[in-house]
Design a protein around this motif. Structure first.
Motif, PDB file in Angstrom:
ATOM      1  N   GLY A 160      79.854  12.091  49.145  1.00 49.73           N
ATOM      2  CA  GLY A 160      80.131  11.292  47.955  1.00 49.73           C
ATOM      3  C   GLY A 160      80.204   9.811  48.247  1.00 49.73           C
ATOM      4  N   ALA A 161      80.807   9.463  49.371  1.00 54.11           N
ATOM      5  CA  ALA A 161      80.919   8.045  49.741  1.00 54.11           C
ATOM      6  C   ALA A 161      79.533   7.443  49.999  1.00 54.11           C
ATOM      7  N   ILE A 162      78.670   8.209  50.648  1.00 53.60           N
ATOM      8  CA  ILE A 162      77.314   7.719  50.898  1.00 53.60           C
ATOM      9  C   ILE A 162      76.555   7.599  49.581  1.00 53.60           C
ATOM     10  N   MET A 163      76.701   8.589  48.720  1.00 52.56           N
ATOM     11  CA  MET A 163      75.990   8.564  47.441  1.00 52.56           C
ATOM     12  C   MET A 163      76.451   7.404  46.570  1.00 52.56           C
ATOM     13  N   GLY A 215      79.809  16.596  46.515  1.00 52.21           N
ATOM     14  CA  GLY A 215      79.922  15.216  46.973  1.00 52.21           C
ATOM     15  C   GLY A 215      78.954  14.290  46.271  1.00 52.21           C
ATOM     16  N   VAL A 216      77.711  14.716  46.165  1.00 55.93           N
ATOM     17  CA  VAL A 216      76.666  13.869  45.584  1.00 55.93           C
ATOM     18  C   VAL A 216      76.888  13.643  44.091  1.00 55.93           C
ATOM     19  N   LEU A 217      77.204  14.692  43.362  1.00 55.74           N
ATOM     20  CA  LEU A 217      77.315  14.580  41.909  1.00 55.74           C
ATOM     21  C   LEU A 217      78.680  14.098  41.435  1.00 55.74           C
ATOM     22  N   LEU A 218      79.745  14.461  42.158  1.00 55.27           N
ATOM     23  CA  LEU A 218      81.088  14.090  41.703  1.00 55.27           C
ATOM     24  C   LEU A 218      81.642  12.847  42.386  1.00 55.27           C
ATOM     25  N   GLY A 255      68.522   9.141  48.059  1.00 51.03           N
ATOM     26  CA  GLY A 255      69.907   8.913  48.443  1.00 51.03           C
ATOM     27  C   GLY A 255      70.693  10.208  48.524  1.00 51.03           C
ATOM     28  N   ALA A 256      70.423  11.134  47.604  1.00 53.20           N
ATOM     29  CA  ALA A 256      71.105  12.434  47.623  1.00 53.20           C
ATOM     30  C   ALA A 256      70.737  13.223  48.877  1.00 53.20           C
ATOM     31  N   PHE A 257      69.460  13.147  49.281  1.00 53.99           N
ATOM     32  CA  PHE A 257      69.043  13.838  50.503  1.00 53.99           C
ATOM     33  C   PHE A 257      69.794  13.276  51.707  1.00 53.99           C
ATOM     34  N   VAL A 258      69.862  11.955  51.800  1.00 49.76           N
ATOM     35  CA  VAL A 258      70.554  11.319  52.927  1.00 49.76           C
ATOM     36  C   VAL A 258      72.046  11.659  52.896  1.00 49.76           C
ATOM     37  N   ALA A 259      72.663  11.604  51.718  1.00 50.28           N
ATOM     38  CA  ALA A 259      74.093  11.919  51.596  1.00 50.28           C
ATOM     39  C   ALA A 259      74.357  13.371  51.978  1.00 50.28           C
ATOM     40  N   ALA A 260      73.490  14.285  51.529  1.00 51.91           N
ATOM     41  CA  ALA A 260      73.645  15.696  51.871  1.00 51.91           C
ATOM     42  C   ALA A 260      73.433  15.919  53.367  1.00 51.91           C
ATOM     43  N   LEU A 261      72.488  15.196  53.946  1.00 56.46           N
ATOM     44  CA  LEU A 261      72.201  15.321  55.373  1.00 56.46           C
ATOM     45  C   LEU A 261      73.401  14.873  56.208  1.00 56.46           C
ATOM     46  N   THR A 312      69.642  16.839  42.095  1.00 53.97           N
ATOM     47  CA  THR A 312      70.094  15.489  41.741  1.00 53.97           C
ATOM     48  C   THR A 312      69.011  14.733  40.985  1.00 53.97           C
ATOM     49  N   HIS A 313      67.759  14.870  41.409  1.00 47.60           N
ATOM     50  CA  HIS A 313      66.644  14.239  40.710  1.00 47.60           C
ATOM     51  C   HIS A 313      66.576  14.745  39.269  1.00 47.60           C
ATOM     52  N   THR A 314      66.749  16.044  39.089  1.00 45.12           N
ATOM     53  CA  THR A 314      66.716  16.634  37.747  1.00 45.12           C
ATOM     54  C   THR A 314      67.858  16.107  36.887  1.00 45.12           C
ATOM     55  N   VAL A 315      69.050  16.016  37.469  1.00 44.48           N
ATOM     56  CA  VAL A 315      70.196  15.473  36.729  1.00 44.48           C
ATOM     57  C   VAL A 315      69.942  14.008  36.380  1.00 44.48           C
ATOM     58  N   ALA A 316      69.386  13.253  37.317  1.00 42.93           N
ATOM     59  CA  ALA A 316      69.118  11.831  37.070  1.00 42.93           C
ATOM     60  C   ALA A 316      68.111  11.639  35.938  1.00 42.93           C
ATOM     61  N   ARG A 317      67.144  12.526  35.857  1.00 47.84           N
ATOM     62  CA  ARG A 317      66.160  12.426  34.769  1.00 47.84           C
ATOM     63  C   ARG A 317      66.742  12.891  33.446  1.00 47.84           C
ATOM     64  N   GLY A 318      67.528  13.955  33.480  1.00 47.59           N
ATOM     65  CA  GLY A 318      68.063  14.521  32.250  1.00 47.59           C
ATOM     66  C   GLY A 318      69.309  13.830  31.721  1.00 47.59           C
ATOM     67  N   LEU A 319      70.092  13.272  32.615  1.00 43.62           N
ATOM     68  CA  LEU A 319      71.334  12.572  32.249  1.00 43.62           C
ATOM     69  C   LEU A 319      71.326  11.179  32.886  1.00 43.62           C
ATOM     70  N   PRO A 320      70.561  10.263  32.343  1.00 42.48           N
ATOM     71  CA  PRO A 320      70.409   8.950  32.987  1.00 42.48           C
ATOM     72  C   PRO A 320      71.713   8.151  33.096  1.00 42.48           C
ATOM     73  N   ASP A 321      72.727   8.502  32.337  1.00 43.41           N
ATOM     74  CA  ASP A 321      73.999   7.785  32.415  1.00 43.41           C
ATOM     75  C   ASP A 321      74.972   8.397  33.421  1.00 43.41           C
ATOM     76  N   TRP A 322      74.568   9.484  34.104  1.00 45.73           N
ATOM     77  CA  TRP A 322      75.450  10.128  35.082  1.00 45.73           C
ATOM     78  C   TRP A 322      75.786   9.124  36.173  1.00 45.73           C
ATOM     79  N   GLN A 323      77.031   9.084  36.565  1.00 49.07           N
ATOM     80  CA  GLN A 323      77.482   8.149  37.592  1.00 49.07           C
ATOM     81  C   GLN A 323      77.539   8.861  38.952  1.00 49.07           C
ATOM     82  N   PHE A 324      76.435   8.876  39.663  1.00 49.97           N
ATOM     83  CA  PHE A 324      76.346   9.556  40.945  1.00 49.97           C
ATOM     84  C   PHE A 324      77.304   8.925  41.942  1.00 49.97           C
ATOM     85  N   GLY A 325      77.902   9.769  42.760  1.00 48.86           N
ATOM     86  CA  GLY A 325      78.877   9.281  43.719  1.00 48.86           C
ATOM     87  C   GLY A 325      80.208   8.918  43.066  1.00 48.86           C
TER      88      GLY A 325
END
Length: 182
Positions: free
Chosen positions: A94-97, A39-42, A111-117, A165-178
């Protein structure tokens, strides 16, 4: 399409981690982490699709659930509510993210923590409680108490989801979360 298949495969890999059986008939598994990550990544649509694809493979008889379980019979067991909740939980996460501002990796991780929660814990457990009430014939109070056994581990999974998610955000800054569009 490749990301959907990849996350369905991730769920299968998480199923290789041994389950911990509980007396109520619902095991503790690592697969709820896959629901959160999908949900968070896709995003809501592709996260839902990944979980639906995974559940379709399980229903077809592939032994992809923790402990090598699979087949239509798993949807008649006390854990069926949790399984059915995989796709809607990924959609909600995913909707929250998607609504989280993508200013920095730290903000994205929170945001990923809240979405996962909300998606991977609260929504998934709502489906689980309903399944326990219908299939294990527990009262609402009994089902809620039974599902509390999963909360400590699922909180750890929420933290893991935020760290990934933090690791992906740092490594792939163009990733479109959510699943946001660029």
């Amino acid at each position: 399409m490749a990301q959907v298949a990849l996350f369905a495969a991730l769920m299968a890999v998480l199923g290789l981690i041994p389950k911990i059986d509980l007396p109520m008939g619902v095991p503790i598994t690592a697969q709820s982490l896959g629901v959160m990550l999908a949900g968070v990544l896709l995003g809501p649509k592709r996260g839902f699709q990944a979980m639906a694809l995974f559940l379709l493979a399980v229903a077809a008889g592939l032994p992809l659930l923790s402990g090598g379980r699979g087949g239509i019979g798993v949807f008649m067991a006390p854990s069926a509510g949790y399984l059915i909740g995989y796709a809607p939980a990924a959609l909600i996460a995913g909707a929250i993210m998607r609504a989280v501002p993508q200013r920095s990796p730290g903000v994205i991780a929170v945001g990923a923590f809240v979405a996962a929660l909300v998606g991977g814990l609260l929504a998934l457990h709502l489906f689980g409680v309903l399944g326990l009430m219908l299939l294990a014939h527990l009262s609402l109070k009994q089902a809620v108490i039974a599902t509390l056994a999963f909360v400590p581990g699922d909180l750890i999974k929420c933290v893991l989801c935020a760290l990934v998610t933090h690791t992906v955000a740092r490594g792939l800054p163009d990733w479109q979360f959510g699943g946001r569009r660029a």
